[in-house]
Scaffold this motif. Structure first.
Motif, PDB file in Angstrom:
ATOM      1  N   ALA A 130       5.802  20.979   1.902  1.00 39.63           N
ATOM      2  CA  ALA A 130       4.395  20.605   1.778  1.00 39.63           C
ATOM      3  C   ALA A 130       4.255  19.239   1.110  1.00 39.63           C
ATOM      4  N   GLU A 131       5.077  18.976   0.087  1.00 42.80           N
ATOM      5  CA  GLU A 131       4.980  17.683  -0.603  1.00 42.80           C
ATOM      6  C   GLU A 131       5.184  16.525   0.361  1.00 42.80           C
ATOM      7  N   VAL A 132       6.222  16.611   1.173  1.00 47.77           N
ATOM      8  CA  VAL A 132       6.532  15.493   2.067  1.00 47.77           C
ATOM      9  C   VAL A 132       5.437  15.313   3.121  1.00 47.77           C
ATOM     10  N   LEU A 133       4.921  16.404   3.645  1.00 43.51           N
ATOM     11  CA  LEU A 133       3.870  16.295   4.661  1.00 43.51           C
ATOM     12  C   LEU A 133       2.569  15.754   4.064  1.00 43.51           C
ATOM     13  N   LEU A 134       2.221  16.195   2.864  1.00 45.80           N
ATOM     14  CA  LEU A 134       1.019  15.679   2.221  1.00 45.80           C
ATOM     15  C   LEU A 134       1.213  14.229   1.781  1.00 45.80           C
ATOM     16  N   LEU A 135       2.449  13.852   1.469  1.00 41.45           N
ATOM     17  CA  LEU A 135       2.747  12.462   1.137  1.00 41.45           C
ATOM     18  C   LEU A 135       2.556  11.569   2.359  1.00 41.45           C
ATOM     19  N   VAL A 136       2.981  12.033   3.515  1.00 44.80           N
ATOM     20  CA  VAL A 136       2.717  11.289   4.760  1.00 44.80           C
ATOM     21  C   VAL A 136       1.221  11.036   4.909  1.00 44.80           C
ATOM     22  N   ALA A 137       0.442  12.097   4.749  1.00 35.53           N
ATOM     23  CA  ALA A 137      -1.004  11.975   4.907  1.00 35.53           C
ATOM     24  C   ALA A 137      -1.581  10.986   3.900  1.00 35.53           C
ATOM     25  N   ASP A 138      -1.108  11.041   2.650  1.00 32.70           N
ATOM     26  CA  ASP A 138      -1.602  10.140   1.622  1.00 32.70           C
ATOM     27  C   ASP A 138      -1.315   8.691   1.985  1.00 32.70           C
ATOM     28  N   CYS A 139      -0.143   8.435   2.580  1.00 27.94           N
ATOM     29  CA  CYS A 139       0.199   7.080   3.021  1.00 27.94           C
ATOM     30  C   CYS A 139      -0.806   6.564   4.048  1.00 27.94           C
ATOM     31  N   LEU A 140      -1.135   7.393   5.006  1.00 26.15           N
ATOM     32  CA  LEU A 140      -2.031   6.950   6.075  1.00 26.15           C
ATOM     33  C   LEU A 140      -3.457   6.778   5.568  1.00 26.15           C
TER      34      LEU A 140
ATOM     35  N   LYS B  58       0.841  -1.205   0.000  1.00 24.21           N
ATOM     36  CA  LYS B  58       0.000   0.000   0.000  1.00 24.21           C
ATOM     37  C   LYS B  58       0.876   1.254   0.000  1.00 24.21           C
ATOM     38  N   LEU B  59       1.905   1.259   0.843  1.00 22.92           N
ATOM     39  CA  LEU B  59       2.800   2.417   0.913  1.00 22.92           C
ATOM     40  C   LEU B  59       3.584   2.576  -0.387  1.00 22.92           C
ATOM     41  N   GLN B  60       4.051   1.457  -0.937  1.00 27.26           N
ATOM     42  CA  GLN B  60       4.834   1.522  -2.167  1.00 27.26           C
ATOM     43  C   GLN B  60       4.011   2.104  -3.310  1.00 27.26           C
ATOM     44  N   GLN B  61       2.737   1.753  -3.376  1.00 25.11           N
ATOM     45  CA  GLN B  61       1.871   2.307  -4.412  1.00 25.11           C
ATOM     46  C   GLN B  61       1.779   3.830  -4.291  1.00 25.11           C
ATOM     47  N   VAL B  62       1.684   4.313  -3.058  1.00 28.15           N
ATOM     48  CA  VAL B  62       1.635   5.769  -2.854  1.00 28.15           C
ATOM     49  C   VAL B  62       2.958   6.398  -3.293  1.00 28.15           C
ATOM     50  N   PHE B  63       4.076   5.812  -2.868  1.00 29.79           N
ATOM     51  CA  PHE B  63       5.381   6.361  -3.253  1.00 29.79           C
ATOM     52  C   PHE B  63       5.519   6.435  -4.770  1.00 29.79           C
ATOM     53  N   HIS B  64       5.079   5.381  -5.462  1.00 29.35           N
ATOM     54  CA  HIS B  64       5.165   5.374  -6.920  1.00 29.35           C
ATOM     55  C   HIS B  64       4.304   6.476  -7.526  1.00 29.35           C
ATOM     56  N   ARG B  65       3.106   6.657  -6.981  1.00 28.99           N
ATOM     57  CA  ARG B  65       2.210   7.681  -7.540  1.00 28.99           C
ATOM     58  C   ARG B  65       2.783   9.083  -7.382  1.00 28.99           C
ATOM     59  N   TRP B  66       3.610   9.275  -6.376  1.00 28.41           N
ATOM     60  CA  TRP B  66       4.222  10.591  -6.143  1.00 28.41           C
ATOM     61  C   TRP B  66       5.569  10.719  -6.874  1.00 28.41           C
ATOM     62  N   GLY B  67       5.962   9.716  -7.635  1.00 26.14           N
ATOM     63  CA  GLY B  67       7.177   9.821  -8.434  1.00 26.14           C
ATOM     64  C   GLY B  67       8.456   9.454  -7.712  1.00 26.14           C
TER      65      GLY B  67
ATOM     66  N   TYR C 243      12.709   6.360  -2.146  1.00 22.63           N
ATOM     67  CA  TYR C 243      12.010   5.721  -1.021  1.00 22.63           C
ATOM     68  C   TYR C 243      12.710   4.421  -0.662  1.00 22.63           C
ATOM     69  N   TYR C 244      12.434   3.955   0.547  1.00 24.45           N
ATOM     70  CA  TYR C 244      13.043   2.716   1.026  1.00 24.45           C
ATOM     71  C   TYR C 244      12.019   1.886   1.771  1.00 24.45           C
ATOM     72  N   ASN C 245      12.306   0.623   1.862  1.00 27.62           N
ATOM     73  CA  ASN C 245      11.501  -0.332   2.616  1.00 27.62           C
ATOM     74  C   ASN C 245      12.492  -1.359   3.128  1.00 27.62           C
ATOM     75  N   ALA C 246      12.852  -1.276   4.410  1.00 18.26           N
ATOM     76  CA  ALA C 246      14.018  -2.038   4.860  1.00 18.26           C
ATOM     77  C   ALA C 246      13.939  -2.312   6.358  1.00 18.26           C
ATOM     78  N   ASN C 247      14.811  -3.236   6.793  1.00 18.16           N
ATOM     79  CA  ASN C 247      14.949  -3.486   8.221  1.00 18.16           C
ATOM     80  C   ASN C 247      16.077  -2.626   8.792  1.00 18.16           C
ATOM     81  N   VAL C 248      15.917  -2.259  10.042  1.00 20.05           N
ATOM     82  CA  VAL C 248      16.946  -1.519  10.769  1.00 20.05           C
ATOM     83  C   VAL C 248      17.149  -2.216  12.109  1.00 20.05           C
TER      84      VAL C 248
END
Length: 403
Positions: free
Chosen positions: A137-147, A26-35, A100-105
């Motif tokens: 603004a982009e990053v904050l609205l991207l957070v919201a879109d993820c949720l 779900k998150l990856q789809q949002v990241f892709h849509r935002w480029g 974007y990343y998707n990883a273990n820490v």
């Protein structure tokens, strides 16, 4: 002897993986849509890389050594690794870079609590090479879109400005600034009331501690603190950002100028994503602007502005698991292919491969023998398999749909 995972580690079983991947996809789809494009960095980093930005404490890092006696550590977060990669491996790229990343820490359990988790999963973004209102603004609205994409309810975004808050601390005696900062970071009113401050500075500290809530009220309070020209410009920039964000009616925003880290990692806006469920606040992710971090890794010390955030997959999982939104079972196979005789084995494998070669994802299992037809049907029914293909030696299938 019963073998268990290492203390602080855990295994993810198939259903756990299915649910984790649902969140990640779900998150990856949002990241892709935002480029944004995925970047994968090394799990192992040199300790000097991890410590350069002073974003973490050394005791948090699970440390290793290689044959050359280099000090290495398992990454406790991704921003430092991405900063190193961008300035050393991506020279000459066109900015902005959306990654974007998707990883273990990994973070060491250094508080001595037995079996406390030490491996975590994160997903997040870094927007590099640009600053200003629109990037923030982009990053904050991207957070919201993820949720929103996750269907999360009852959350809000707490927004601060590290540059403003730090500059307000300059009014305090140098030897007390660290203590005031610690008190603000931990909302420690008792320390504020007991520090050796004159009445004017104590009142200033109390106001700074209360710079939280409705954005208009907070901006009015901070403007009462006799700001200099630079501070007032920063407040005006923050006001413009808040107005832009609040034009998006769906974004639940709390302004908090007491939100400050105890380290100098962030240079501008900072924010936390907080979920309110069952009257308990839980931080789901954090982020902010770091315009001087990449310069620490750049061979010529060139600063490249950046802003990003990370979301905690486990915390999202914990919230979503109570809503029944996550998959409740692993995906069932579409087919079970059964060879009716030993001479039909090759034909059965060929038919299964023909099914798998579909342009759509088709899950096909092979029956591996040793069961009678009734047991095969029971297995398929228990596993939720949609259809059985019985294969005769000449390769002709008999299709049996299951319900």
């Amino acid at each position: 002897m019963v073998y268990q995972p290492a203390a602080g580690a855990r295994d993810l079983l198939p259903l756990d993986v299915t649910q984790k991947r649902w969140i990640e996809e779900k998150l990856q789809q949002v990241f892709h849509r935002w480029g944004y494009h995925r970047i994968i960095t090394s799990t192992l980093e040199r300790m000097d890389t991890l410590m350069a930005g002073e974003a973490i404490q050394r005791q948090m890092v699970i440390q290793l050594q290689n044959a050359q006696d280099e000090e290495l550590g398992l990454r406790p977060e991704l921003t430092a690794s991405i900063a190193r990669t961008v300035v050393t491996r991506m020279a000459g790229v066109t900015y902005p870079q959306r990654l974007y990343y998707n990883a273990n820490v990994f973070r060491r359990n250094w508080e001595g609590k037995h079996n406390r988790q030490q491996e975590y999963y994160q997903a997040g973004v870094e927007l590099l090479g640009t600053g200003g209102l629109l990037a923030n603004a982009e990053v904050l609205l991207l957070v919201a879109d993820c949720l929103f994409a996750l269907g999360l309810q009852e959350w809000h975004l707490i927004l601060g400005e590290a540059g403003i808050t730090r500059s307000l601390l300059n009014a305090f005696p140098a030897h007390l600034q660290g203590k005031v900062r610690q008190a603000l970071a931990h909302l420690d009113r008792i320390t504020i009331d007991t520090l050796p401050l004159d009445d004017e500075l104590r009142q200033r500290a109390r106001i700074m501690l209360d710079l939280r809530g409705n954005s208009a009220d907070v901006l009015q309070k901070v403007s009462s603190l006799n700001l200099d020209t630079e501070q007032q410009a920063a407040v005006n920039n923050l006001k413009s950002l808040v107005e832009l964000l609040e034009s998006e009616k769906k974004l639940p925003l709390i302004l908090d100028l007491s939100l400050i880290q105890t380290i100098d990692y962030y240079t501008g806006i900072v924010f936390e994503v907080v979920s309110n469920t069952e009257n308990q606040a839980q931080v789901l992710g954090r982020g902010g602007r770091y315009d001087q971090l990449l310069g620490l890794y750049h061979p010529q010390g060139e600063n490249i502005p950046g802003i990003g955030f990370g979301l905690n997959i486990e915390d999202l999982y914990q919230i979503l698991s109570s809503t029944q939104q996550l998959p409740q079972a692993t995906p069932a196979s579409d087919w079970l292919v059964v060879s009716e005789t030993a001479s039909a084995d090759a034909a059965a494998f060929a038919y299964a491969q023909k099914l798998r070669d579909s342009t759509e994802l088709v899950r096909v299992e092979m029956d591996l023998g040793g069961r009678n037809p009734d047991a095969i049907r029971q297995y398929a029914s228990d596993r939720g398999i949609a259809q059985i293909a019985w294969i005769k030696s000449e390769g002709v299938p008999t299709i049996e749909p299951l319900h």
